[in-house]
Design an enzyme around this catalytic site. Structure first.
Site: not given
Ligand code: PBG
Ligand code: ZN
Length: 333
Positions: A129, A137, A202, A212, A224, A240, A255, A281, A320
């Site tokens: 992605c 993705c 996830k 993002r 997604r 899963e 996550k 995030s 983070y």
């Molecule tokens: C996608 C990806 C995402 C995050 C890391 N890799 C989620 C997404 O955009 O669907 C999110 C990490 C975060 O929010 O800290 N492969």
């Molecule tokens: Zn991705």
């Protein structure tokens, strides 16, 4: 419970507050341990220069050289595991920079493994992605993300990351069969020692918003939800993870973290392999924003969240706040 303990368990004979009467006692009976060795710091490596990320105050984009000094600083604090994301100059339909030998993450991995060797655990996020022009993705066919064509590209990405020095690859695309496809490709290429940490559970989450912006990976159309999990489902996470374990995952992940503590607890009880949780995030930004307004004590809120994630059952916490936590833990001792 027997009758005797119930009778004995009555106030005033029993006073739970006794166990809370001093710092030393509270530490003695604390059930959850947190050490910097449990933490993973996510890092953004960019081909578009350094600078702050507006949606994630306190987090920066690094150049390949910059990421080496960042890791040095973190190692100094006792943080030894890193999760790398790439921000490429060039995006295209098939996300070709994700599996390019000179891709930004590959270059960073080479420099980092050269500089730090086995002192650090280098985890590469394995997804498309950040590298696709459409922000999804996987490979788009007829307006949808095509599972099996995507597997091939994820496998190529993982092999190129292993080649560049990744200790662990972390497939995060939520494609069916991604762990198996990556395991076979790694083994075939001679990387049977490279680990797979799968983003197994996830969820399709609103909490990825700030990321993002940072990674410029917002889907250009749709969302997604046809590949990431529905937040209403818990049992499905068990399913899963079961598949990922059968396909050869070494570590599995939930996550986001805080809204899914029940899922963490369930998976911990069900599967005897290391479990990671990603404080994403949006979780980061919620604490940061409330603290910036002056209404939340940042240190206490972060530690409480991360202790909760550990208490629920996560062995590894991706956050983070890793460096801040390392500093706070040092001050405590
Ligand atoms: C996608 C990806 C995402 C995050 C890391 N890799 C989620 C997404 O955009 O669907 C999110 C990490 C975060 O929010 O800290 N492969
Ligand atoms: Zn991705």
């Amino acid at each position: 419970m027997t009758l005797v303990t119930r009778v004995r368990g009555r106030f005033p004979a029993i006073r739970p507050r006794r166990l809370r009467s001093s710092e030393a006692l509270r530490n003695l009976v604390s059930e959850t341990l947190l050490d910097t060795s449990h933490l993973v710091l996510p890092l953004f490596v960019s081909e578009k220069g350094t600078g702050p990320i507006e949606s994630m105050p306190g987090v920066e984009r690094h150049t390949v050289e910059g990421v080496v000094s960042k890791v040095e600083e973190a190692v100094e604090l006792g943080v030894n595991a890193f999760l790398l994301f790439g921000i490429p100059q060039l995006k295209d339909e098939l996300g070709s920079q994700a599996y390019h030998r000179e891709g930004v993450v590959q270059r960073a991995l080479r420099r980092l493994s050269e500089a730090f060797g086995e002192k650090v655990v280098l985890i590469a996020d394995t997804c498309l992605c950040e590298y696709t022009s459409h922000g999804h993705c996987g490979v788009i066919i007829d307006g949808g993300v095509e599972n099996d064509r995507t597997l091939e590209l994820l496998a190529r990405t993982a092999v190129s990351q292993a080649e560049a020095g990744a200790t662990v690859v972390a497939p995060s695309a939520m494609m069916d069969g991604q762990v198996g496809a990556i395991r076979s490709a790694l083994d075939e290429a001679g990387f049977e020692s490279t680990l797979i940490m799968s983003y197994s559970a996830k969820y399709a989450s609103a909490y990825y918003g700030p990321f993002r912006v940072a990674a410029e990976s917002k889907p250009q159309f749709g969302d997604r939800r046809s590949y990431q999990m529905d937040p209403r489902n818990g049992r499905e996470a068990v399913r899963e993870v079961g598949f990922d374990v059968e396909e050869g995952a070494d570590i599995v992940m939930v996550k986001p973290a805080l809204p899914y503590l029940d899922v963490i607890a369930r998976l911990k009880a069900e599967f005897p392999l290391p479990l990671a949780a990603y404080q994403v995030s949006g979780e980061y930004l919620m604490i940061k924003s409330a603290a910036a307004l002056g209404y939340l004590d940042e240190r206490l809120a972060v530690l409480e969240s991360v202790y909760s994630i550990r208490r629920a059952g996560a062995d590894i916490v991706i956050t983070y706040f890793a460096e801040d936590i390392a500093k706070w833990l040092k001050q405590q001792s």
